[in-house]
Each structure stands twice: as C-alpha cells, then as structure tokens.
Design an enzyme around this catalytic site. Structure first.
Site, mmCIF file in Angstrom:
data_model
loop_
_atom_site.group_PDB
_atom_site.id
_atom_site.type_symbol
_atom_site.label_atom_id
_atom_site.label_comp_id
_atom_site.label_asym_id
_atom_site.label_seq_id
_atom_site.Cartn_x
_atom_site.Cartn_y
_atom_site.Cartn_z
ATOM 1 N N HIS A 210 -7.875 -4.006 18.099
ATOM 2 C CA HIS A 210 -8.854 -5.317 18.560
ATOM 3 C C HIS A 210 -7.903 -6.076 18.436
ATOM 4 O O HIS A 210 -8.581 -7.803 19.107
ATOM 5 C CB HIS A 210 -9.889 -4.633 17.976
ATOM 6 C CG HIS A 210 -9.712 -5.558 16.371
ATOM 7 N ND1 HIS A 210 -9.597 -4.489 14.984
ATOM 8 C CD2 HIS A 210 -10.153 -6.379 15.728
ATOM 9 C CE1 HIS A 210 -9.469 -5.210 14.066
ATOM 10 N NE2 HIS A 210 -9.808 -6.305 14.239
ATOM 11 N N HIS B 263 12.527 -2.055 3.806
ATOM 12 C CA HIS B 263 12.765 -0.261 4.775
ATOM 13 C C HIS B 263 14.152 0.011 4.763
ATOM 14 O O HIS B 263 14.211 1.294 4.248
ATOM 15 C CB HIS B 263 13.041 -1.090 6.033
ATOM 16 C CG HIS B 263 12.002 -1.515 7.035
ATOM 17 N ND1 HIS B 263 10.844 -0.495 7.546
ATOM 18 C CD2 HIS B 263 10.550 -2.293 7.046
ATOM 19 C CE1 HIS B 263 10.016 -0.757 8.138
ATOM 20 N NE2 HIS B 263 10.213 -1.914 7.474
ATOM 21 N N HIS C 280 0.857 -0.795 -0.194
ATOM 22 C CA HIS C 280 -0.256 -0.483 -0.564
ATOM 23 C C HIS C 280 0.801 1.109 -0.262
ATOM 24 O O HIS C 280 2.023 1.450 0.452
ATOM 25 C CB HIS C 280 -1.015 -0.292 0.862
ATOM 26 C CG HIS C 280 -1.036 1.296 1.344
ATOM 27 N ND1 HIS C 280 -0.984 1.749 2.439
ATOM 28 C CD2 HIS C 280 -2.312 2.017 0.663
ATOM 29 C CE1 HIS C 280 -1.549 3.434 2.951
ATOM 30 N NE2 HIS C 280 -2.126 3.533 1.791
ATOM 31 N N GLY D 273 -17.156 11.536 -1.463
ATOM 32 C CA GLY D 273 -15.925 10.508 -2.403
ATOM 33 C C GLY D 273 -17.036 9.462 -2.657
ATOM 34 O O GLY D 273 -18.511 8.781 -2.329
#
Length: 301
Positions: free
Chosen positions: A176, A146, A107, A260
């Site tokens: 959660h 990284h 992402h 949107g």
C-alpha cells in the site's frame, strides 16, 4: 526417512533465546522482564522484554510452543492438505527498537511447524530469517548485515543467500506504500526439502548468526549524537513497521487466529510512533537519502 525430533528443536530454541538475551543484556545493561505463560488451547511460552534500557527503548525476545487440534483458516487456505490435522508450532521471535535513530530496528525469527494425523506421515517445515530497518542509512552497517547473512547461508549452497534475500525483499514489502520496510536480509519458509537434519542445521545457522549480524551495528552507533529532528523521523518511520505487522505479517495473523497470547504477539510494536499526513523528506537531506539510496532493490555483498 529421517526422524523428526521435536524435542531437539525445542531445546535449541530455548537455548537460542537465552544466548540472544544474554548478549543483548550485556550490551544494554538492563535486565529482562520474563513472563512465562500458558495457552488454554495447548502450549505456552516464555516472553522476555526490555523497556527503557540504556540502548534499547523496547525489545522483546519471545519463545512460544503452541499446539491445537486443528489449524485456523489462514493456514489451511493455502495448504488444504493440512485440514483435519493437529499441529504444533514453536519458535523464537524478536524485535529490537533502539533509542538512537542511528541504530536500526532489527527483527529475527526461527520457527518449526508440524501437522500430524494418525496413519499418515507428518507434514513439517522450518522457517525464519532476519531483516534490518534503518532510519538513517549506513553503507557499512548494511553490508555487514548482509555479509553475515550470506556467510550463514553459504554452507548450504551458493544459491541459498541470493534466493532468500530475494524472498526477504518480496515479503517485507508494504504494497500500500509501494516501498520496502527496510534493507532486508534473508527470509525462508516451508523448508523441508533438505531433509530434517539439514533443514534443522540451516535454521540453527540463521538463528546463531543474528547476534553476529546485529550487535556490531549497535555497538558502532549507540553513541551517535541525535536531536529532535532525527527522533521525529525515527518515530515517523516506525509507523511503517506497525503497518506491516498488522496488515501483512503471517506470524501476527497466525498467532491471533490461533488464540495466541496477544501481549506476546504484539510485543514487536514500538513504544512510540507517529503518523503525519502526506509527509515528504526534503530533497538532498539525510532523510531523503534513506528513500533514494537504501529503500531500493539493490545488492549489498
């Protein structure tokens, strides 16, 4: 005071969408489905999607530029000084879900926000970053991801990468589940303290480095053999991706609250996913290794 050039930012973002799409299409071989859309309240965008490609099961690279007379509650709750201002938000956001479970989901997004009011200085900032979500961990891939992010940050201060890595680890965390979404990367928001020119340069450094970070991983893992077990685990772990985007992701919430385009906002969702009740990996298995070696707080460079 430096001039804030919105058109320069928009031009860069459209070019970034083109360059990322070109690189991924060359690797996958499948064409992008392009959809140009407008938003009744102001603005619009250009969405591009690959479905059932040779490498990419579903991928979306979306450009949007939306505007409005006032901000939603999600924006003004933490920034009361924005109340009563018009706004523009533009950015490129992408998610790539590969077929092969040995290729991580990736992402990335870069974005610019400005809120204006007659007689007052504009309030603006840049944000963005990228993060990696492996299903089967690979040390080489994580270190490369990284290291590329660090190299993009290093020209802007030695503290930039470790600070943004920490922010990424904190942001992409499923409270959660008490676990991170993946192995992180870099994440920044509200960036304006460098001034417009340098803040914009930093956003470009992050946007331009995404393909360098991800494409070598895709190329190394695309032919790795896998079977039903690996596929089922991939689909199970994709459920975490869905949970994060629908419960915590600020961009998803902002997009939905500002009216949107739902198809573009939810293009990040994987095409197939599964949930299982109280599933636990077998001790010592490759699936268990993801949890014990990769989904933990650690340094990669």
């Amino acid at each position: 005071m430096q001039t804030v050039d919105k058109e320069l930012v928009k031009s860069y973002l459209l070019g970034l969408q083109d360059s990322i799409c070109d690189a991924l299409q060359q690797e996958d071989g499948s064409p992008w489905q392009e959809d140009n859309w407008t938003r009744p309240e102001g603005g619009g965008g250009r969405s591009r999607v690959i479905a059932n490609g040779s490498v990419i099961e579903k991928g979306g690279v979306n450009f949007s530029h939306v505007s409005g007379d006032q901000l939603p509650a999600s924006a003004t709750q933490s920034r009361p000084e924005l109340a009563g201002r018009s706004f523009e938000a533009m950015g490129v956001s992408l998610v790539i879900h590969p077929h092969n479970p040995y290729i991580p989901t990736s992402h990335a997004n870069v974005r610019f926000f400005i809120a204006e009011k007659d007689g007052e200085d504009p309030v603006w900032w840049f944000g963005g970053g990228y993060d990696l979500t492996p299903y089967y961990g690979n040390q080489q891939d994580c270190e490369h991801w990284h290291r590329t992010a660090k190299e993009a940050c290093d020209g802007f201060g030695v503290d930039m990468y470790p600070r943004l890595k920490q922010q990424c680890d904190k942001y992409f965390y499923l409270r959660h589940r008490d676990e991170p979404r993946g192995v992180g990367g870099v994440f920044f928001d509200d960036l304006n303290d460098l001034g417009f020119d340098q803040s914009f340069a930093f956003m470009r450094a992050i946007g331009d480095s995404y393909i360098d970070a991800y494409l070598p991983i895709m190329q190394r893992r695309r032919e790795h053999p896998f079977g039903e077990r690996e596929r089922n685990f991939q689909l199970y772990r994709r459920g975490r991706y869905v949970e994060f985007n629908l419960v915590y992701d600020r961009g998803t919430l902002f997009g939905l609250q500002t009216g949107g385009r739902t198809e573009s906002i939810l293009m990040s969702m994987p095409p197939m996913v599964r949930w299982e009740y109280d599933w636990q990996p077998e001790a010592g298995s490759a699936e268990d290794e993801l949890y014990t070696k990769y989904l933990i707080d650690r340094d990669w460079v």
